[in-house]
Design a protein around this motif. Sequence first.
Motif, PDB file in Angstrom:
ATOM      1  N   ASN A  12       0.898  -1.099   0.152  1.00 34.65           N
ATOM      2  CA  ASN A  12      -0.059  -0.110  -0.027  1.00 34.65           C
ATOM      3  C   ASN A  12       0.908   1.268  -0.041  1.00 34.65           C
ATOM      4  N   VAL A  13       0.604   2.195  -1.012  1.00 35.44           N
ATOM      5  CA  VAL A  13       1.499   3.373  -1.278  1.00 35.44           C
ATOM      6  C   VAL A  13       1.332   4.459  -0.079  1.00 35.44           C
ATOM      7  N   ASP A  14       0.117   4.268   0.375  1.00 36.05           N
ATOM      8  CA  ASP A  14      -0.024   5.217   1.405  1.00 36.05           C
ATOM      9  C   ASP A  14       0.392   5.045   2.780  1.00 36.05           C
ATOM     10  N   ILE A  15       0.341   3.711   2.982  1.00 35.90           N
ATOM     11  CA  ILE A  15       1.016   3.211   4.321  1.00 35.90           C
ATOM     12  C   ILE A  15       2.516   3.296   4.251  1.00 35.90           C
ATOM     13  N   CYS A  16       3.110   3.021   3.290  1.00 33.66           N
ATOM     14  CA  CYS A  16       4.411   3.234   3.042  1.00 33.66           C
ATOM     15  C   CYS A  16       4.824   4.764   3.185  1.00 33.66           C
ATOM     16  N   GLU A  17       4.033   5.668   2.545  1.00 33.17           N
ATOM     17  CA  GLU A  17       4.668   6.867   2.769  1.00 33.17           C
ATOM     18  C   GLU A  17       4.581   7.493   4.153  1.00 33.17           C
ATOM     19  N   ASN A  18       3.237   6.958   4.857  1.00 32.99           N
ATOM     20  CA  ASN A  18       3.285   7.515   6.161  1.00 32.99           C
ATOM     21  C   ASN A  18       4.253   6.881   7.039  1.00 32.99           C
TER      22      ASN A  18
ATOM     23  N   GLN B  21      13.581  -4.298   6.582  1.00 32.97           N
ATOM     24  CA  GLN B  21      12.173  -4.256   6.004  1.00 32.97           C
ATOM     25  C   GLN B  21      11.671  -2.979   6.739  1.00 32.97           C
ATOM     26  N   ALA B  22      11.876  -2.801   8.056  1.00 38.22           N
ATOM     27  CA  ALA B  22      11.229  -1.628   8.578  1.00 38.22           C
ATOM     28  C   ALA B  22      11.605  -0.239   8.395  1.00 38.22           C
ATOM     29  N   THR B  23      13.134  -0.438   8.129  1.00 39.64           N
ATOM     30  CA  THR B  23      13.795   0.918   7.899  1.00 39.64           C
ATOM     31  C   THR B  23      14.033   1.079   6.235  1.00 39.64           C
ATOM     32  N   ALA B  24      14.018   0.282   5.755  1.00 40.89           N
ATOM     33  CA  ALA B  24      14.450   0.614   4.224  1.00 40.89           C
ATOM     34  C   ALA B  24      13.471   0.266   3.286  1.00 40.89           C
ATOM     35  N   GLU B  25      12.976  -1.159   3.191  1.00 41.90           N
ATOM     36  CA  GLU B  25      12.246  -1.679   2.161  1.00 41.90           C
ATOM     37  C   GLU B  25      10.883  -0.939   2.141  1.00 41.90           C
ATOM     38  N   MET B  26      10.413  -0.461   3.118  1.00 40.55           N
ATOM     39  CA  MET B  26       8.895   0.055   3.114  1.00 40.55           C
ATOM     40  C   MET B  26       9.022   1.345   2.211  1.00 40.55           C
ATOM     41  N   ALA B  27      10.115   2.083   2.008  1.00 36.42           N
ATOM     42  CA  ALA B  27      10.349   3.319   1.346  1.00 36.42           C
ATOM     43  C   ALA B  27      10.387   3.014   0.021  1.00 36.42           C
ATOM     44  N   TYR B  28      10.593   1.824  -0.688  1.00 33.75           N
ATOM     45  CA  TYR B  28      10.566   1.482  -2.007  1.00 33.75           C
ATOM     46  C   TYR B  28       9.211   1.645  -2.822  1.00 33.75           C
ATOM     47  N   ASN B  29       8.212   1.671  -1.860  1.00 34.23           N
ATOM     48  CA  ASN B  29       6.701   1.807  -2.461  1.00 34.23           C
ATOM     49  C   ASN B  29       6.177   3.111  -2.073  1.00 34.23           C
ATOM     50  N   ARG B  30       6.898   4.083  -1.697  1.00 30.77           N
ATOM     51  CA  ARG B  30       6.377   5.275  -1.161  1.00 30.77           C
ATOM     52  C   ARG B  30       5.971   6.196  -2.776  1.00 30.77           C
ATOM     53  N   ASP B  31       5.486   7.434  -2.306  1.00 28.03           N
ATOM     54  CA  ASP B  31       5.091   8.333  -3.594  1.00 28.03           C
ATOM     55  C   ASP B  31       6.354   8.626  -4.327  1.00 28.03           C
ATOM     56  N   SER B  32       6.175   9.141  -5.429  1.00 28.64           N
ATOM     57  CA  SER B  32       7.232   9.383  -6.469  1.00 28.64           C
ATOM     58  C   SER B  32       8.068  10.749  -5.740  1.00 28.64           C
ATOM     59  N   VAL B  33       9.403  10.672  -5.891  1.00 29.45           N
ATOM     60  CA  VAL B  33      10.189  11.913  -5.521  1.00 29.45           C
ATOM     61  C   VAL B  33       9.629  13.054  -5.936  1.00 29.45           C
ATOM     62  N   PRO B  34       9.416  14.372  -5.266  1.00 28.68           N
ATOM     63  CA  PRO B  34       9.004  15.848  -5.683  1.00 28.68           C
ATOM     64  C   PRO B  34      10.044  16.456  -6.521  1.00 28.68           C
ATOM     65  N   ILE B  35      10.613  16.144  -7.621  1.00 29.34           N
ATOM     66  CA  ILE B  35      11.729  16.853  -8.463  1.00 29.34           C
ATOM     67  C   ILE B  35      10.769  17.293  -9.590  1.00 29.34           C
TER      68      ILE B  35
END
Length: 377
Positions: free
Chosen positions: A34-40, A114-128
Amino acid sequence: MKSKIRNNLGLFIKLCFVFVLVIFLIILLILKTNVDICENWTRTFSRFYQSVLGPIFKYVPFSLTEWIFVSIVVSSAILLIISIVKLAKKKYKKSLILFTNMCLIVLTTLVVYQATAEMAYNRDSVPISLYNEKVEKDKFRTIIDYYVSDLNYCENQLKHNENGEIVNPYSNKEMNELMEQEYKRIEDPYFTSFTMYGKPMLSSFLYREFHITGVTFLPTTEANINYLNVNAGKPFTLAHEIAHTKGVMREDDANLVAAYLLLTSDNPYFRYSAYYYTISSLLSLADYTGNVDEYNDVISTINSGVKQDWSYCNKYWNEHNSMANFANWVNDTYLKLSGANKGVESYNDSPIIVDPTKKEITLFSTYQKLYFQLFFN
């Protein structure tokens, strides 16, 4: 009976911990979809974790990652081998205890990673910001010349050694301090505010053969740098690895952050490093202007010092190539398991799309869009 329970209590507790760790790992893998969960999660737990450990590990003068990794691999291997030996001797309980200890080490590492790194693989796109409007081909040469001129300027500000390679004007400490200031220009809350330093790895001689220039390990919040990288690549690699520590785990996103940060820097060495990694995407536009001689004409305007440095870099990596294919396979597998479907292709610029009948670009690459954005804005 009580004595038997007492004798097996330690093993039972360890097996319970193994079970709990497996459950935690499964839960995190499910949440990761879930992208929203990964972002939060990245903005809360991961950020809190780094805010606690980052300031401590930042000033440790060596890479903790290397020592921890070696300790985990060696201890797990020893426990597994001894466990197999005990099993062969029919010492089942001792074998099970050793195997359980190995499982605890491996599972704890996996859960923390998994808790510190892997979750961030499915977060929102980088804001550039990227330029998504149409750019006519009659503008290509003007844009190319603008950036080639700056590339030549940057090279003129740098010295070369006897091999033709540009000279890194900074110590590792100085470059880290300068990069920390560069990152202060990015104030978007997407990024962790804390900036880690890049640490040179003792095992750089091995990573050089792997063609790996940096490794980030978020359980220690560390950005680890291959100090045997070519000088042209060092600022870009440092910016890329620090981007990982700031919550940008996908490789293409980390490259985009590094490219944006360094191309907009006032530091000629930093901009030169960005050009080293990205300008080939811009130069390729010369093949689509309608002039068949355009590309060769563009190349002729690049300083000879730049060409000498690039030639040296190509030769350098070709001479250190003994384990590159194996490392590439391992990294590709890891990235795909992490959710990056393109694997190691994530490091490369996105491909352009061309109308074959008109030989015109209908969709520009990510780096081209970044160059356009910086040029027009």
